[in-house]
Design an enzyme around this catalytic site. Structure first.
Site, PDB file in Angstrom:
ATOM      1  N   ARG A  66      -8.430  14.816  10.439  1.00 35.08           N
ATOM      2  CA  ARG A  66      -8.077  14.862   8.924  1.00 35.08           C
ATOM      3  C   ARG A  66      -8.307  13.795   8.178  1.00 35.08           C
ATOM      4  O   ARG A  66      -7.923  13.572   7.024  1.00 35.08           O
ATOM      5  CB  ARG A  66      -6.476  15.214   8.915  1.00 35.08           C
ATOM      6  CG  ARG A  66      -6.250  16.708   9.249  1.00 35.08           C
ATOM      7  CD  ARG A  66      -4.749  16.918   9.359  1.00 35.08           C
ATOM      8  NE  ARG A  66      -4.223  16.337  10.772  1.00 35.08           N
ATOM      9  CZ  ARG A  66      -3.101  16.667  11.261  1.00 35.08           C
ATOM     10  NH1 ARG A  66      -2.112  17.003  10.448  1.00 35.08           N
ATOM     11  NH2 ARG A  66      -2.799  16.161  12.433  1.00 35.08           N
ATOM     12  N   ASN A 105     -18.108 -35.692 -13.581  1.00 40.93           N
ATOM     13  CA  ASN A 105     -17.813 -34.883 -14.666  1.00 40.93           C
ATOM     14  C   ASN A 105     -19.160 -33.966 -14.620  1.00 40.93           C
ATOM     15  O   ASN A 105     -20.229 -34.481 -14.989  1.00 40.93           O
ATOM     16  CB  ASN A 105     -17.471 -35.314 -15.826  1.00 40.93           C
ATOM     17  CG  ASN A 105     -17.195 -34.296 -17.115  1.00 40.93           C
ATOM     18  OD1 ASN A 105     -16.297 -33.575 -17.159  1.00 40.93           O
ATOM     19  ND2 ASN A 105     -18.213 -33.878 -17.660  1.00 40.93           N
ATOM     20  N   ASN A 146      10.419  16.048  16.673  1.00 37.98           N
ATOM     21  CA  ASN A 146       9.883  15.306  17.765  1.00 37.98           C
ATOM     22  C   ASN A 146       8.932  14.192  17.352  1.00 37.98           C
ATOM     23  O   ASN A 146       8.017  14.550  16.703  1.00 37.98           O
ATOM     24  CB  ASN A 146       9.219  16.125  18.874  1.00 37.98           C
ATOM     25  CG  ASN A 146       8.479  15.235  19.915  1.00 37.98           C
ATOM     26  OD1 ASN A 146       8.930  14.333  20.321  1.00 37.98           O
ATOM     27  ND2 ASN A 146       7.493  15.772  20.386  1.00 37.98           N
ATOM     28  N   ARG A 148     -36.279 -34.643 -22.013  1.00 38.76           N
ATOM     29  CA  ARG A 148     -35.737 -33.993 -23.281  1.00 38.76           C
ATOM     30  C   ARG A 148     -37.249 -34.250 -24.107  1.00 38.76           C
ATOM     31  O   ARG A 148     -37.425 -35.156 -24.369  1.00 38.76           O
ATOM     32  CB  ARG A 148     -34.683 -34.618 -23.844  1.00 38.76           C
ATOM     33  CG  ARG A 148     -34.173 -33.967 -25.013  1.00 38.76           C
ATOM     34  CD  ARG A 148     -32.764 -34.441 -25.629  1.00 38.76           C
ATOM     35  NE  ARG A 148     -31.751 -34.540 -24.845  1.00 38.76           N
ATOM     36  CZ  ARG A 148     -30.540 -35.155 -24.822  1.00 38.76           C
ATOM     37  NH1 ARG A 148     -30.720 -35.887 -25.799  1.00 38.76           N
ATOM     38  NH2 ARG A 148     -29.641 -34.922 -23.948  1.00 38.76           N
ATOM     39  N   ASP A 175      -1.263   6.237  16.456  1.00 40.82           N
ATOM     40  CA  ASP A 175      -1.308   6.401  15.117  1.00 40.82           C
ATOM     41  C   ASP A 175       0.060   6.412  14.325  1.00 40.82           C
ATOM     42  O   ASP A 175       0.399   6.966  13.251  1.00 40.82           O
ATOM     43  CB  ASP A 175      -2.156   7.735  14.352  1.00 40.82           C
ATOM     44  CG  ASP A 175      -1.199   8.946  15.147  1.00 40.82           C
ATOM     45  OD1 ASP A 175      -0.226   8.663  15.877  1.00 40.82           O
ATOM     46  OD2 ASP A 175      -1.621  10.048  15.033  1.00 40.82           O
ATOM     47  N   SER A 191     -24.318 -31.258 -20.384  1.00 39.82           N
ATOM     48  CA  SER A 191     -24.499 -29.688 -20.376  1.00 39.82           C
ATOM     49  C   SER A 191     -26.080 -29.254 -20.124  1.00 39.82           C
ATOM     50  O   SER A 191     -26.753 -29.936 -20.456  1.00 39.82           O
ATOM     51  CB  SER A 191     -23.960 -29.166 -21.699  1.00 39.82           C
ATOM     52  OG  SER A 191     -22.763 -29.644 -21.886  1.00 39.82           O
ATOM     53  N   ALA A 216     -21.035 -28.174 -18.979  1.00 36.23           N
ATOM     54  CA  ALA A 216     -21.102 -26.756 -18.893  1.00 36.23           C
ATOM     55  C   ALA A 216     -22.663 -26.431 -18.497  1.00 36.23           C
ATOM     56  O   ALA A 216     -23.490 -27.389 -19.309  1.00 36.23           O
ATOM     57  CB  ALA A 216     -21.013 -26.148 -20.229  1.00 36.23           C
ATOM     58  N   ASN A 253      -1.823  10.646   9.818  1.00 36.95           N
ATOM     59  CA  ASN A 253      -2.703  11.683  10.211  1.00 36.95           C
ATOM     60  C   ASN A 253      -3.837  11.852   9.089  1.00 36.95           C
ATOM     61  O   ASN A 253      -5.099  12.105   9.456  1.00 36.95           O
ATOM     62  CB  ASN A 253      -2.197  12.992  10.069  1.00 36.95           C
ATOM     63  CG  ASN A 253      -1.095  13.298  11.362  1.00 36.95           C
ATOM     64  OD1 ASN A 253      -1.668  13.067  12.551  1.00 36.95           O
ATOM     65  ND2 ASN A 253      -0.106  13.480  11.295  1.00 36.95           N
TER      66      ASN A 253
HETATM   67  C1  UD1 Z   1       2.536  16.159  18.553  1.00 36.36           C
HETATM   68  C2  UD1 Z   1       3.687  16.483  19.245  1.00 36.36           C
HETATM   69  C3  UD1 Z   1       4.961  17.160  18.231  1.00 36.36           C
HETATM   70  C4  UD1 Z   1       5.327  15.981  17.523  1.00 36.36           C
HETATM   71  C5  UD1 Z   1       4.116  15.257  16.615  1.00 36.36           C
HETATM   72  C6  UD1 Z   1       4.575  13.966  16.160  1.00 36.36           C
HETATM   73  C7  UD1 Z   1       2.745  17.716  21.385  1.00 36.36           C
HETATM   74  C8  UD1 Z   1       2.241  18.823  21.854  1.00 36.36           C
HETATM   75  N1  UD1 Z   1       3.234  17.890  20.097  1.00 36.36           N
HETATM   76  O1  UD1 Z   1       1.926  16.862  17.927  1.00 36.36           O
HETATM   77  O2  UD1 Z   1       5.681  17.574  19.099  1.00 36.36           O
HETATM   78  O3  UD1 Z   1       6.176  16.501  16.427  1.00 36.36           O
HETATM   79  O4  UD1 Z   1       3.139  14.907  17.818  1.00 36.36           O
HETATM   80  O5  UD1 Z   1       3.568  13.316  15.489  1.00 36.36           O
HETATM   81  O6  UD1 Z   1       2.929  16.544  22.081  1.00 36.36           O
HETATM   82  N2  UD1 Z   1      -3.761  12.646  21.926  1.00 36.36           N
HETATM   83  C9  UD1 Z   1      -4.448  12.228  23.091  1.00 36.36           C
HETATM   84  N3  UD1 Z   1      -5.190  13.247  23.644  1.00 36.36           N
HETATM   85  C10 UD1 Z   1      -5.127  14.580  23.289  1.00 36.36           C
HETATM   86  C11 UD1 Z   1      -4.252  14.699  22.120  1.00 36.36           C
HETATM   87  C12 UD1 Z   1      -3.671  14.008  21.363  1.00 36.36           C
HETATM   88  O7  UD1 Z   1      -4.607  10.912  23.240  1.00 36.36           O
HETATM   89  O8  UD1 Z   1      -5.562  15.073  24.108  1.00 36.36           O
HETATM   90  C13 UD1 Z   1      -3.150  11.546  20.836  1.00 36.36           C
HETATM   91  C14 UD1 Z   1      -3.492  11.644  19.453  1.00 36.36           C
HETATM   92  O9  UD1 Z   1      -4.735  10.614  19.182  1.00 36.36           O
HETATM   93  C15 UD1 Z   1      -2.135  11.030  18.654  1.00 36.36           C
HETATM   94  C16 UD1 Z   1      -1.175  11.670  19.591  1.00 36.36           C
HETATM   95  O10 UD1 Z   1      -1.846  11.872  20.866  1.00 36.36           O
HETATM   96  O11 UD1 Z   1      -2.274   9.828  18.743  1.00 36.36           O
HETATM   97  C17 UD1 Z   1      -0.659  12.986  19.184  1.00 36.36           C
HETATM   98  O12 UD1 Z   1      -1.586  13.897  19.105  1.00 36.36           O
HETATM   99  P1  UD1 Z   1      -1.467  15.101  18.006  1.00 36.36           P
HETATM  100  O13 UD1 Z   1      -2.743  16.000  18.156  1.00 36.36           O
HETATM  101  O14 UD1 Z   1      -1.598  14.170  16.535  1.00 36.36           O
HETATM  102  O15 UD1 Z   1      -0.121  15.972  18.089  1.00 36.36           O
HETATM  103  P2  UD1 Z   1       0.593  16.583  17.142  1.00 36.36           P
HETATM  104  O16 UD1 Z   1      -0.016  17.947  16.916  1.00 36.36           O
HETATM  105  O17 UD1 Z   1       0.637  15.823  15.983  1.00 36.36           O
HETATM  106 MG    MG Z   2      -0.154  13.949  15.043  1.00 34.99          MG
END
Ligand code: UD1
Ligand code: MG
Length: 459
Positions: free
Chosen positions: A19, A379, A170, A442, A108, A407, A382, A229
């Site tokens: 995104r 000095n 969450n 000059r 992130d 100058s 300009a 995101n």
């Molecule tokens: C996740 C949570 C969701 C929560 C939200 C908060 C799960 C299933 N869902 O959803 O409940 O409300 O975060 O922001 O956990 N990442 C990996 N490997 C992967 C997938 C993701 O390292 O295979 C990392 C991403 O880089 C990111 C983080 O995990 O930093 C979250 O992944 P993302 O895909 O953004 O999860 P959400 O769908 O936002």
């Molecule tokens: Mg996320």
């Protein structure tokens, strides 16, 4: 938790960040001049974890390279093809002993409050960091039982409309004993060939099914934990970060004309009674002594500025050291290697690079000084230009103390102008000038009296 339970932190950073619509991996996007991941690592540092694992996949060479020098060293975990947050944590668990406590956080969420992380790390069972938010769209919802205990987490896309009305979300931050977590994750792995991702959040229902009570910690800063995101959310976090930083600096005594119009993308150190006008950008490390004024629209990167110095509007300074009581700008450009002595004056449309101006030396208008030293009290009029480049090499110009350069003068380097020497306006000089001498090139004017101007021919 017994004293001996080690703490392992797993930072999930393998996502593509689709995104953002950027070629740069999301965790390398910049907030206040530093990658998002750098902020996360700074936030987890006070917990003094026994190990710091960072799960990466997409463009991992770039991410690893950006943190190659990080102290303490990071344990990089290649997730391979990312299959979801459960998969990411499962991969990290290969490097974590069963008796450790694991704290999961995201790459992130750059402004995650340290207090929230500490609250989760302190627990002994499963702890989930939640936040009550006005718009829970897109997030996993915490579903509580009638007794108010956490029962399970349902992801937005799988939630019923009733569950979607829940505004307790969450955050993704979770802590649990490593051995338990491994077992719970293994039991909720979906079919690798199927469409469903492996959700970390599914462990809540599994743990609960085993009779475990899950602790819910509510975040102390529900906006910070929402993370980044897309570019809009990045800009929101940037503004919040800047506002927080600015409040801190004002509490420490910095006068700021408008906190919403000062961006510090690095470190700003300041003494007493320094004052910063609107639309100023600070990058790298900038140090202001006492009573320094920075005018509107200035950009300063890696500068040291002496007491009482005034930098007037729209000046751009990079890699510069300035003594006490100097005056710079408006519209001055000071490039790397510029050193101004105490009381020096540099005015509008003056560019200086790799050059020293001695105490009280002046270049007040329309001047270029490159690869030069200018003595105390000299000095530059300009339009003085040091011609430092012959098309192949750079050469130095040395101007003595109290020298006066008229100058519109071109000094073709290498060249030396002695102490107390004078150069007449409009000169182009390529030979040295002795101390106290007057040098000028000059052409004598030719004057023709009563000269008949050409007249337009009649057709
Ligand atoms: C996740 C949570 C969701 C929560 C939200 C908060 C799960 C299933 N869902 O959803 O409940 O409300 O975060 O922001 O956990 N990442 C990996 N490997 C992967 C997938 C993701 O390292 O295979 C990392 C991403 O880089 C990111 C983080 O995990 O930093 C979250 O992944 P993302 O895909 O953004 O999860 P959400 O769908 O936002
Ligand atoms: Mg996320």
């Amino acid at each position: 938790m017994p004293e001996t339970t080690p703490l392992h932190i797993a930072v999930l950073a393998a996502g593509k960040g689709t995104r953002m619509r950027s070629r740069l991996p999301k965790v390398l996007q910049s907030l206040a001049g530093r990658p998002l991941l750098d902020h996360v690592l700074q936030r987890v540092a006070p917990l003094e974890a026994d190990a710091l694992h960072v799960v990466v996949s997409h463009e991992q060479e770039r991410v690893r390279a950006a943190f190659a020098e990080h102290v303490p060293a990071l344990d990089w975990i290649d997730q391979g093809e990312p299959r979801g947050t459960g998969h990411a944590v499962y991969q990290a668990l290969q490097h974590i002993p069963d008796h450790a406590r694991v704290l999961v956080t995201y790459g992130d969420v750059p402004r995650i409050p340290v207090a929230d992380l500490e609250a989760c790390a302190r627990g002994t069972g499963v702890t989930v960091l939640a936040a009550q938010v006005p718009d829970p769209t897109g997030y996993g919802r915490l579903i509580l039982d009638p007794a108010g205990q956490l029962e399970r987490i349902v992801e937005h896309k799988e939630a019923t409309s009733g569950e979607r009305a829940v505004d307790l979300i969450n955050t993704g931050v979770l802590a649990a004993p490593a051995g338990d977590l491994r077992g719970w994750l293994a039991s909720c792995e979906p079919d690798p060939a199927g469409p469903r991702e492996w959700y970390l959040t599914d462990i809540v229902a599994v743990a609960r099914g085993q009779g475990r009570v899950i602790d819910v910690v509510r975040s102390s800063d529900p906006v910070a934990v929402l993370g980044v995101n897309d570019r809009e959310q990045l800009a929101v976090q940037e503004r919040l970060h800047q506002a927080e930083q600015c409040s801190r600096m004002m509490r420490d005594g910095l006068a700021v004309a408008d906190p919403a119009r000062l961006d510090v993308r690095g470190v700003l150190k300041f003494g007493h009674d320094c004052s910063i006008d609107v639309n100023v950008v600070i990058e790298g490390t900038v140090t202001l002594a006492d009573d320094v004024y920075i005018g509107p629209g200035c950009v300063l990167r890696d500068c040291e500025i002496g007491s009482g110095t005034q930098v007037a509007a729209h000046s751009v300074l990079e890699g510069v050291r300035i003594g006490e009581g100097a005056n710079v700008g408006p519209f001055a450009r000071l490039r790397p290697g510029t050193e101004l002595g105490p009381g020096a004056r540099v005015g509008n449309f003056v560019e200086i690079k790799n050059a020293t101006l001695g105490p009280g030396a002046k270049a007040n208008h329309l001047t270029y000084v490159g690869d030069a030293s200018v003595g105390a009290g000299a000095n530059l009029g300009a339009g003085t230009i040091t011609c430092n480049y012959d098309g192949a090499n750079k050469h130095r110009t040395e101007i003595g103390e109290r020298a006066f350069i008229g100058s519109n003068t071109a000094l073709v380097a290498p060249i030396r102008i002695g102490d107390d020497a004078t150069v007449g306006a409009g000169s182009t000089l390529s030979d040295d000038v002795d101390p106290r001498a007057l040098a000028l090139t000059r052409a004598r004017p030719r004057v023709i009296q009563d000269w008949p101007r050409p007249k337009k021919k009649s057709d």
